[in-house]
Motif scaffolding. Sequence first.
Motif, PDB file in Angstrom:
ATOM      1  N   LYS A 172       0.831  -1.223   0.000  1.00 23.40           N
ATOM      2  CA  LYS A 172       0.000   0.000   0.000  1.00 23.40           C
ATOM      3  C   LYS A 172       0.862   1.269   0.000  1.00 23.40           C
ATOM      4  N   GLU A 173       1.770   1.330   0.981  1.00 23.45           N
ATOM      5  CA  GLU A 173       2.593   2.523   1.175  1.00 23.45           C
ATOM      6  C   GLU A 173       3.431   2.827  -0.065  1.00 23.45           C
ATOM      7  N   TYR A 174       4.057   1.766  -0.546  1.00 24.35           N
ATOM      8  CA  TYR A 174       4.935   1.892  -1.724  1.00 24.35           C
ATOM      9  C   TYR A 174       4.156   2.437  -2.919  1.00 24.35           C
ATOM     10  N   LEU A 175       2.987   1.867  -3.147  1.00 24.95           N
ATOM     11  CA  LEU A 175       2.217   2.272  -4.329  1.00 24.95           C
ATOM     12  C   LEU A 175       1.691   3.707  -4.186  1.00 24.95           C
ATOM     13  N   ARG A 176       1.234   4.044  -2.964  1.00 24.51           N
ATOM     14  CA  ARG A 176       0.709   5.392  -2.722  1.00 24.51           C
ATOM     15  C   ARG A 176       1.780   6.449  -3.036  1.00 24.51           C
ATOM     16  N   ASN A 177       3.028   6.134  -2.567  1.00 23.84           N
ATOM     17  CA  ASN A 177       4.111   7.093  -2.798  1.00 23.84           C
ATOM     18  C   ASN A 177       4.464   7.232  -4.267  1.00 23.84           C
ATOM     19  N   HIS A 178       4.475   6.083  -4.941  1.00 24.09           N
ATOM     20  CA  HIS A 178       4.981   6.110  -6.328  1.00 24.09           C
ATOM     21  C   HIS A 178       3.936   6.499  -7.364  1.00 24.09           C
ATOM     22  N   ILE A 179       2.671   6.429  -6.966  1.00 28.90           N
ATOM     23  CA  ILE A 179       1.614   6.720  -7.928  1.00 28.90           C
ATOM     24  C   ILE A 179       1.275   8.230  -7.941  1.00 28.90           C
ATOM     25  N   ALA A 180       1.827   8.976  -6.973  1.00 30.94           N
ATOM     26  CA  ALA A 180       1.590  10.432  -6.939  1.00 30.94           C
ATOM     27  C   ALA A 180       2.112  11.057  -8.231  1.00 30.94           C
ATOM     28  N   ILE A 181       1.348  12.030  -8.767  1.00 37.33           N
ATOM     29  CA  ILE A 181       1.680  12.612 -10.072  1.00 37.33           C
ATOM     30  C   ILE A 181       3.116  13.127 -10.140  1.00 37.33           C
ATOM     31  N   GLU A 182       3.553  13.832  -9.063  1.00 35.03           N
ATOM     32  CA  GLU A 182       4.909  14.412  -9.072  1.00 35.03           C
ATOM     33  C   GLU A 182       5.941  13.294  -9.219  1.00 35.03           C
ATOM     34  N   CYS A 183       5.695  12.231  -8.500  1.00 38.03           N
ATOM     35  CA  CYS A 183       6.629  11.095  -8.530  1.00 38.03           C
ATOM     36  C   CYS A 183       6.631  10.436  -9.921  1.00 38.03           C
ATOM     37  N   LEU A 184       5.424  10.255 -10.464  1.00 34.40           N
ATOM     38  CA  LEU A 184       5.342   9.622 -11.793  1.00 34.40           C
ATOM     39  C   LEU A 184       6.052  10.466 -12.843  1.00 34.40           C
ATOM     40  N   MET A 185       5.856  11.787 -12.743  1.00 37.66           N
ATOM     41  CA  MET A 185       6.483  12.696 -13.710  1.00 37.66           C
ATOM     42  C   MET A 185       8.002  12.589 -13.627  1.00 37.66           C
ATOM     43  N   GLU A 186       8.493  12.462 -12.387  1.00 43.03           N
ATOM     44  CA  GLU A 186       9.936  12.426 -12.198  1.00 43.03           C
ATOM     45  C   GLU A 186      10.531  11.081 -12.648  1.00 43.03           C
ATOM     46  N   GLU A 187       9.821  10.015 -12.332  1.00 49.55           N
ATOM     47  CA  GLU A 187      10.392   8.686 -12.582  1.00 49.55           C
ATOM     48  C   GLU A 187      10.142   8.169 -13.995  1.00 49.55           C
TER      49      GLU A 187
END
Length: 561
Positions: free
Chosen positions: A81-96
Motif C-alpha cells: 500500500k505505502e509503496y504504491l501510494r508514494n509512487h503513484i503520486a503525479i509528481e513522482c510519476l512525472m519524475e520517474e
Amino acid sequence: MEPNMRCDQQEKIKLQLQVINALGNEYSTLYLIDCSTKEWSIFKSSSNTLIKNILDKIATCADYETAFNFYIDKYVVDEDKEYLRNHIAIECLMEETPDIGIHSLNYDRMFNGARQHVQINSAKFKGDDGKSYIVLGFRDVHDIIEKQMKQEEALREALMSARHANRAKTTFLSNMSHDIRTPMNAIMGYAALAEAHIENTAQVQDYLKKIRTSSAHLLSLINEILDMSRIESGAVKLEENIVHIPDVLNDLRAMIQGQIASRQQNLHIDAKSIAHEDVITDKLRLNQILLNLVSNAIKYTGVGGNIYIRVQDKPCQISGRVSYEFSVKDTGIGMSPEFIDHIFDTFSRERSSTVSGIEGSGLGLSITKSIVDLMNGNVTVHSELGKGSEFIVNVDFKLPEQNHAVEEKSKKAGVGASVAKTIKMSEFKRVYNYNGKRILLVEDNELNREIASTLLADAGFIVDEAADGIEAVSIIYKAPEDKYDLIFMDIQMPKMDGYMATREIRTLQNNKKANIPIVAMTANAFEEDRRKAFTSGMNGHIAKPIDMKSIAKVLDTIFTE
Ligand code: ADP
C-alpha cells in the motif's frame, strides 16, 4: 484542404489508432491523466467484469489521486500500500517516467480472495495544447511473475545444493587428508626408525609389525572411501544371487572369531527360527552390512563384554518375498542421543581415535546405511551411554522360485539350527610350495615387480618378468608351449594393457599357449574390474596390494581345476 488529402489523413489517424489499440491489448485498462489538473479519463476499459465493477466505483472520484487511493485502500495488499501510494503520486510519476520509454511499478492486489501480481506501466508526453499527460497501463503479470519466482527458487536451490556439495567436498577432503596422513605418518616414521636401527633385529621386527598394522588400516580406509564415493555416485549395483543365510552367518563368525577371542568377549548367535534359509540378495553386500555392525560392536565393547547377533524372518506382505530382521547388540560404551542423530553421516565419530584410542574412519556406518538403502531396507539404532547399543536392519528379500515348494518342508525340518553347527575353519598359517612352477610376471612398475617377484620366488615359483603387454605377448609367442604354467598380468600398462595382452594371447595359434591360465594382478580392485578381467579371457583376479594368502586362494582354484 483538398477532400482526398483529408481522407488520407483520416485514414492515417484510423490506422494509428488501430496500431495503438493493438499495442494496448497487453493492458487490461489504460488511463490518460492530465498532470496539471490531475483529471483522469479511462482510455481503454477492461472486459473483466470484476475490474469493470471497480472502475464503476472509482469513476465517481473526480481526480486521479483520490480514485487511486480508494483503489489502493480497497484492493492492494497491505505490504504494498505505502509503496504504491508514494509512487503513484503525479509528481513522482512525472519524475520517474522517462521522456522516451516506460516506467514500471509492480505490486500485488487481492481480488475475490486471490492474490494477483499486477504491473503498472507509465509513459508521458506533451500534448499539442502544451500540457503534460501521463498514460497509465495496468497489466496482469501473475503468470509471468509466478514463473520468474519459480525459476528464481530453482536457481536458489541449485546454488544452495552446489554450496552444500562444495562444503561437503571440502570437509571430505580435509577429513580424508587427515585420516590418510595419520597411518602414513606411522609408516614413514617406523620405516625411518627401522633404517636407523637396522642392526637390532628385535627392534626392526617390532617396527615392521607396526608398519604392517598401519598399512592395513590405510588400505581399509582407502577401500571405504572408494566404496563410499562409488555408492554415492550410483556406480554400485547389487549382484543378486541365491544366498544361503546360514552360510553368511558362518562366514561372519569365522571372520570375527579372532577379534572376539582376543577381547575375551562372548558371542551369542541366535538364528534358530529362520524358516527361509535361501533368499535372493547380494551376498557380498549383506556380509559387508553385518561385518560393519559386528566389528563396531566388538570395537566399542570392552574386554569380557557380550555381543548378540539375532536373525529372524517373518512372512512378508508381498508374495514371493520374506522379511528379514538382523539385530546386532552389544553391552559396550553406548552413544549419546545427540550423536545418534548424526550417526550415519560420513566421517562422524563420537570420539576421535586420539580420545578413544579406537581406530576408525566414521565411514563404516554411512556405507552400511547406503547399502541397506540400496536393498530398500532400513536400519535403526537404540543406544544408551555406558550400557550398550543395538542396530537393527530390516530388509525384504526375494525368495528363489523353488523355495515356495520346499518352504513348508524346511520349516518342519528346522534347518535354521544348522547355523550353530557348521563353522568354517579359518585359514591357518600355511606354507606355500609352488616349487618348480614357472610363471611370467607382467608388471610395468619396477617396485611392484620387485615385490611380486620376491614374494612369488619365496613361494617356490621360477619367475620371468615382462614390463608391458607387448613384451608379454612376444615372450609367450616365442616360448616353447609348456614353458609357463601361468601368467600374472597387470592391467594398466603402457604400450598395451593387460586386457588387450590377454586377448592377443588367447588368439595365438598354438592351442596350449592360447589357453595358458592368466590371472589379473591389479589395482583396479572393484567388482566391475573383476568382471572385466574375466570377460577379457582371464582366469582369476587378485587386487593389489597383494599377499601370498590371496594369491594362493586364486591359484588353488586354478591348479586344482
Ligand atoms: P568408525 O567405527 O570407523 O569410527 P562407523 O561409521 O562404523 O565408523 O561408526 C561411526 C561412529 O559411531 C563410531 O566412531 C562410534 O562413535 C559410533 N558407534 C558405531 N557403532 C557403535 C557401537 N556399537 N557402540 C558405540 N558406538 C558406536
